[in-house]
Design an enzyme around this catalytic site. Sequence first.
Site, PDB file in Angstrom:
ATOM      1  N   LYS A  33       0.840  -1.199   0.000  1.00 33.94           N
ATOM      2  CA  LYS A  33       0.000   0.000   0.000  1.00 33.94           C
ATOM      3  C   LYS A  33       0.877   1.250   0.000  1.00 33.94           C
ATOM      4  O   LYS A  33       2.090   1.184   0.228  1.00 33.94           O
ATOM      5  CB  LYS A  33      -0.922  -0.013   1.217  1.00 33.94           C
ATOM      6  N   ARG A 128     -10.398  -0.270  14.636  1.00 34.76           N
ATOM      7  CA  ARG A 128     -10.059   0.544  13.464  1.00 34.76           C
ATOM      8  C   ARG A 128     -10.862   0.055  12.263  1.00 34.76           C
ATOM      9  O   ARG A 128     -11.755   0.738  11.793  1.00 34.76           O
ATOM     10  CB  ARG A 128      -8.543   0.481  13.217  1.00 34.76           C
ATOM     11  N   TYR A 242      15.715  30.487   8.800  1.00 30.53           N
ATOM     12  CA  TYR A 242      14.528  31.156   9.335  1.00 30.53           C
ATOM     13  C   TYR A 242      14.573  31.260  10.858  1.00 30.53           C
ATOM     14  O   TYR A 242      14.980  30.326  11.559  1.00 30.53           O
ATOM     15  CB  TYR A 242      13.267  30.393   8.941  1.00 30.53           C
ATOM     16  N   MET A 290      11.220  24.627   3.148  1.00 32.92           N
ATOM     17  CA  MET A 290      10.453  23.857   2.167  1.00 32.92           C
ATOM     18  C   MET A 290      11.342  23.115   1.182  1.00 32.92           C
ATOM     19  O   MET A 290      11.109  21.941   0.880  1.00 32.92           O
ATOM     20  CB  MET A 290       9.499  24.782   1.402  1.00 32.92           C
TER      21      MET A 290
END
Length: 347
Positions: A33, A128, A242, A290
């Site tokens: 998956k 679940r 940053y 990013m």
Amino acid sequence: MTSARLTIDLDAVAANWQRLSRLSQAETGATVKADAYGLGAGPVVKKLAGAGARTFFVALAEEGAAIRQALGAGPRIFVFSGHMAGDAPSLRNLDLIPLLNSAEQLTRHAESLAGHPFGIQLDTGMNRLGMEPAEWAAVRAVGLPGAPQLVMSHLACADEPQHLMNPGQLGAFLEMTEGMSAPRSLAATGGMLLGPDYHFDLCRPGIGLYGGAPYDEALPVATLSLPVVQVRDVEPHEAVGYSCTWVAPRPSRIATVAAGYADGLLRTLSGKAILWAGEIPCPVVGRVSMDLITVDVTDLDSDPVSLDILGPRQDVDDLAELAGTIGYEILTSLGNRYRRRYVGAPS
């Protein structure tokens, strides 16, 4: 090129599957998956099929399309989410087997795909997916619309061998499947390591195929090299990145590499991760942004062309620990901008 390079060792994937397969007398399938945990479902399933895998598991019917295209007719592809509304054409046309999770799904399947193969998923305590004991008892009392290809459940705490949930779920699974002749499956990677009581008729390893815990003997599968875009000198007391979270304590040489959180390298790695120049560790300094990460390469003899964030010195679980997460998230977060190179791809 400024794109980072992700190398995926398919020979290691196949070797991990073969090693896990030898742990059990049951059939060993493969969970593929999420695009084979982010590593590329097409190449991975072809390699696993060549190694002997004949049963595969995906999360959604839509994921089955890539798997069936790669495998062709023959191998079984089970769908964990079962038979959702609108899935009938995909299930039929791609020959996918839904693992029905509720009486509602059972009715939907019987009405829209009568005679099409199906499996059953039971909830043994994870809360679940799957039918709970009362619902399953009611379904069995009414009768199933045919013989299921598989009856399965999923362990919540298999990566903790001493956890009481493991024997509790095993007991519940035995009780809920008593008297059934259908093949049964309870174990993924962690369950396989718990021993033969958990293996039943089919095991379905996932993370262990891709080099992750709890399978400590797994061969590493992914190597990720990040190209250096620029190197600069930074004087003492100058800040980098940053919010100025890192200030140089000494004259420093700082490399900026082309990858960031848009490429699945989590922001929580800021100030924690290590990149590697061969055997020399180079700490990340400042914030992961990013598209860029800044790295202290002061102690290298020369400026590097690239640095490794996954490789022989640091596997997915090492990186996950630094990020405060698990190897699954690291692998499945790897982005689409990497240049992917497959080692050992089938011809």
